[in-house]
Enzyme design. Sequence first.
Site, mmCIF file in Angstrom:
data_model
loop_
_atom_site.group_PDB
_atom_site.id
_atom_site.type_symbol
_atom_site.label_atom_id
_atom_site.label_comp_id
_atom_site.label_asym_id
_atom_site.label_seq_id
_atom_site.Cartn_x
_atom_site.Cartn_y
_atom_site.Cartn_z
ATOM 1 N N CYS B 301 0.806 -1.219 0.000
ATOM 2 C CA CYS B 301 0.000 0.000 0.000
ATOM 3 C C CYS B 301 0.840 1.271 0.000
ATOM 4 O O CYS B 301 0.326 2.354 -0.238
ATOM 5 C CB CYS B 301 -0.932 0.011 1.203
ATOM 6 S SG CYS B 301 -0.166 -0.577 2.696
ATOM 7 N N SER B 321 2.017 -8.321 -2.497
ATOM 8 C CA SER B 321 0.569 -8.466 -2.599
ATOM 9 C C SER B 321 0.120 -7.760 -3.872
ATOM 10 O O SER B 321 0.625 -6.689 -4.194
ATOM 11 C CB SER B 321 -0.101 -7.820 -1.390
ATOM 12 O OG SER B 321 -1.468 -7.598 -1.651
ATOM 13 N N LYS B 360 2.135 9.620 -2.997
ATOM 14 C CA LYS B 360 0.810 9.346 -3.553
ATOM 15 C C LYS B 360 0.559 10.159 -4.814
ATOM 16 O O LYS B 360 -0.188 9.756 -5.695
ATOM 17 C CB LYS B 360 -0.272 9.670 -2.504
ATOM 18 C CG LYS B 360 -0.323 8.693 -1.329
ATOM 19 C CD LYS B 360 -0.967 7.380 -1.681
ATOM 20 C CE LYS B 360 -0.890 6.370 -0.538
ATOM 21 N NZ LYS B 360 -1.238 5.020 -0.959
ATOM 22 N N GLU B 363 1.808 8.005 -7.351
ATOM 23 C CA GLU B 363 1.107 6.734 -7.518
ATOM 24 C C GLU B 363 -0.035 6.831 -8.515
ATOM 25 O O GLU B 363 -0.308 5.874 -9.245
ATOM 26 C CB GLU B 363 0.575 6.264 -6.154
ATOM 27 C CG GLU B 363 0.019 4.853 -6.195
ATOM 28 C CD GLU B 363 -0.553 4.415 -4.852
ATOM 29 O OE1 GLU B 363 -0.886 5.300 -4.043
ATOM 30 O OE2 GLU B 363 -0.657 3.195 -4.620
ATOM 31 N N GLU B 368 -0.937 1.648 -16.080
ATOM 32 C CA GLU B 368 -2.320 1.606 -16.597
ATOM 33 C C GLU B 368 -3.309 1.000 -15.605
ATOM 34 O O GLU B 368 -4.516 1.184 -15.737
ATOM 35 C CB GLU B 368 -2.373 0.856 -17.942
ATOM 36 C CG GLU B 368 -2.065 -0.622 -17.857
ATOM 37 C CD GLU B 368 -0.562 -0.903 -17.861
ATOM 38 O OE1 GLU B 368 0.221 0.066 -17.821
ATOM 39 O OE2 GLU B 368 -0.194 -2.085 -17.876
#
Lengths: 133, 583, 594
Positions: B301, B321, B360, B363, B368
């Site tokens: 994350c 993950s 972020k 990010e 895509e």
Amino acid sequence: MAALTRESLKKLRDSLKKDFNRINSAGKTKVVIGMGTCGLAAGAKETEEAFLEALAKEQRKDVVVSGTGCMGLCFAEPTVEVIVPGMPSVVYGNVDREMAERIVRKHIQGKILVNDHIYDKPSVDIIEELEGN
Amino acid sequence: MSLVELKINGEVVKVEKGTTILNAAKEINVNIPTLCHHADLEPWAACGMCIVKLENSSKTVRACATPVEEGMSIITHDPELHGVRKTVLELILSTHPNECLTCGRNQHCELQTIACEFGVREQPYEKRLRDLPIDKSTPSIVLEPEKCISCGRCVLVCQGLQNVWALEFLFRGENTRIAPAGDDVLNDSPCIKCGQCSAHCPVGAIYEKDETRKLLDAIQDKNLHVTVQVAPSVRVAIGEAFGLEPGTVVTGKLYAALRRLGIDAVFDTNFGADLTIMEEGTEFVQRLTEGAGVLPQITSCCPAWTDYMEKYYPDMIPNFSTAKSPMMMQGAMTKTYYAEKMGFEARQIYSAAIMPCTAKKYEITRDENMYSSGVQDVDVVLTTRELARLIKSSGIDFLNLPDEPADSPIGAYSGAGTIFGNTGGVMEAALRTAYNLVTGTELKDVEIHQVRGLDGIKEGVIDIDGTKVKVAVAHGMANVGAVLDKVRMAAEKGEDPPYHFIEVMACRGGCIAGGGQPYFTTDEVRQKRMEGIYKDDKMSEVRCSYQNPEIQILYKDFLGSPMSSKSHKLLHTTYTPRPLHRL
Amino acid sequence: MNPEKFILVCNGAECRNPGAEEIYNNLRHECSIHNADDVQVIRTGCLGFCAHGPVVKTLPDETLYAGVTPEDAAEIVENHIINGKKVERLLYNKNESKQNVKVDNADFYQKQFRIVLRNCGIIDPENIEEYIARDGYAALEKVVFDMNPDDIIAELKSAGLRGRGGAGFPTWMKWNFTKQVESDEKFVVCNADEGDPGAYMDRGTLEGDPHSILEAMTIAGYCIGAKKGYIYIRAEYPLAIERLQKGMEDSRALGLLGDNILGSDFSFDIEIRLGAGAFVCGEETALIASIEGERGMPKPRPPFPSVKGVWGKPTLINNVETWANIPVIITRGGEWFSKIGTEDSRGTKVFALTGKIRNSGLVEVPMGTTLREIVYDIGGGIPGDKAFKAVQTGGPSGGVIPAEYLDTPIDYIHLKELGSIMGSGGMIIMDEDDCMVDVAKFYLGFSVDESCGKCSPCRIGGRTLYNILEKITTGNGELEDIEKLKTIGKAMQTASLCGLGQTAPNPILSTLKYFEDEYLAHIKNHRCPSKKCKELISFHILADKCVGCTICAKNCPVNVIDGAVREVHTIDQSGCIKCGKCFEVCKFNAVFIK
């Protein structure tokens, strides 16, 4: 030569002291040229060549020509110490090719000192001239 | 611990051996001026402001770096020291632009503060500026080397705390400046956009890209339905901009403020966090019990972390993950699930996110996968600092706002969602749900203290129905290497992996101390914000992600089940090896 | 017949002592009338002792006569040469030389006393046997077999040797601190980064006697418990590097370096690390960072290197000259050494005597020798008989000492009192043609270039100071500038992180102290009294002296001198670049500098 031990080092030193003795030079004629950076910058390499050539011409293969570090007379480089058994050793300064030839002729062969280029040794030699306790 | 007794300004002080003069003085409430010093870092001892005198000697020493000695007698302030410090300050100012009014650190600048306190009124020495170019190459961070005072903090943070080595001192003497090695622009360097450099910079030489205008334009656009999501870490930090203690939970006021800015729907990233847990927790259980992937599984994350991993540990991509971050999941759901429910098309929705994080900003256009809704899932990221400025400049009286709730259907959250802000929080949240997925029951004590706290690497063992699940939590990028090297070595030797599950957060303390949070973050502040988050967890109606009713409805009505093909399309991502060839 | 006795008459090229030619002729005459054919009288180059000249020396008995007149020739030949009785009244007073060197039964007159340079100029530095023949490795042998570490410390303590890199910290203390720290690994480092402009003492030592350093470092390894040493040497000394490498190869082959030295269970080896052109890496913490492969930037101390040095381990760092003293202290004993020099500063110091001096070179004198003795007795005085103005010691960290202090004995405490420092040994003589403001600017420019840039006071203050000096030397100075120089200088001295920044203002503060009038002349009168600062001088041709030989016009690099043959020439001021060529070539003293 193999690695030294305490005993072999002592023996080596004693035998070398006889050969390498600045004041007496153990009977050898020596020309010691200052080859520190100051000397090299002033042309000590050429001086060395000049000595070798002049000595060869006089067929003096017994004369040892070697190099040394800076004697401190940087203002008079190239400097050369000339040790002839039976004569006091002197230091010549500003020894160019011509001087080298003159030294070989007059000092080494002729056993007289050359005018105007002798400089005093800067200090007493604490190793050979001053005993410690 | 042995104590040392010394005198400071004539007063006797007893402190532990090894304490610096600076910290010893703090104990008797004497504040020696500093500029390059930072509590997070080893003393760099460069600026020269903290010099103090040793009584009866002509010697001066740097208080920040000199440990106390028995019998020392220190003078911290006298007219001579004041004079020298002021001269040093005047010299620093002579190479610093006079641009306070248009600078990102106006009012929050350590140089400004100290110049103000020293009553600097003139600049007696010639001004020498170098006309250095500004580096805006990354989506997140701006370097303005003209304002740099060479305090060294950013270099120490990037090399020491983060082990990224994107910033270094170049050249020598008066030509010294800070830039990536080889004088590359930041985007071509190892930079992972974590923003810790900007968080530690005392002046306006490194700062986040300010994209407030984009949000305002969107709000003004009548054709756009503007939504926003708020990260967990924002609610325990934004209050600081309004004078509140770090860690004060202001969630309700946050929602209220965002509405008053003209935003149409106020959601919460914590919902996305719960969603992440459902997906990632299921993924983990499948790997653990069905062998559906390699172990250990590593959390994904943190976008600074995924950037770091693709560059330095691409061989461990299979361990990652595949779940997206909570922010990206929230964005995807906003433009599909929410849009459908409200009768909008994806392109009619503007999705903004308020984050504690500068990475972020990078990010949202990473690859895509971030366009799974057909358009960009999250349109803009504003840091906590940008939002605080926006609230102030919009005349909103934050402290006196009423507490309001978030909007449905993607606004509610469980305690597990909110603890994502802390280091160890993702791990704890995942284990709460994983336990339920494996055993069908709830963890007796949902608080897993083994993974909490500020230790750089935390290890723990949690018993899930007889299986001893070994976990590791690393925060501060420099600590990641040790954990992953252990995993690599075990793999090379053919041994069992030392952990089943690893959580990584690039910033020390976790997102609550992210690159976009309010300035002057130290461990003390980190501690308080972390406690605020855990309080929010305790106060939550439900503590586990699977218990979140809005999550349950989302799966029932829209996604089907975790790891379903729809979930895969919208909520999962892929990674690309991008090994860094440069040394 | 080959001469057996020699009389040397000092006849230095620029000797201010007249009469050498006459003395020479008289001596030859005396020898011939006494039929002394075994005597050769020779003229020499400068023999030093110029303040006591004319000088005559006899060989082989090494007698030095001072203040000789042509009339003394007869006495010298008759009494000394023929009858073997020295002429007492002409003997150079040896006791004057030996006041700092109380060595019994020593019959020498020279002012220099070479301990550090004992083998330089005598042995072939690439021949380990010559080193061994002259007591080489006798100290190491004594240490390894007959002494324990505490004995070594005691010997150093009794010697009173202080670090020769500039700080003058008691060497025995530094060795003791490093010895006392418990650690699995320790290091010995030789600081051969000699960076002061004009200083080459360490270069001379390393080129001339590399083994002395190797032996000393090995002794230190034994004393503090280290197995590894680093020689950090600037890359600009390739000859010294070569000779060190040869020395290490030869030592290793003979078991004097490496594993099991001299067959004992003590092992120690040395690695060479090259500097990369940064003066700041002569500062010990920056040096350590450089050895570790990091940017050469200093770190705050404490912790000192003796506690936390290379790779975080206890490290003993000493300067080349300090190391060179160690073997002699061990073989002769600390007490012998302590009799040389002064109470505050024992032993000798090597100086690189350069600048406006006749006999430039490396000189090594007992501490306590006065500046006058060095400048005039050893150095031969100022060429052209120009007026002595100042001597600069300590390089860019030091200060200037004007003529009124020429009789200051040189040691740490006296130099400090005068506002200068011993430094590593640079000693630059300045005469009336040197502008003190320009001198300060030169040294500061060096410090500004070499600043590492870590701390604000040095990085910013240095350049600010330089720009102020630039203003002054170009005629744009203001009176407030002097206060600014002092304020910034003080801030740098107090708040810089390392010695470079702390001492960079010293040349300015020192020249301000002794030569403030020169600064004021530049500022108030836009004049450079020494006629050095280009913007403040102009070249003119004196009409009454110019003969129109056109040599100046032919040599002017920018062709701004006009004039026909045999007519007075003129210089076009607007194009003149103040290079000074016309002044140099004019044989008629017709060019005048205003």
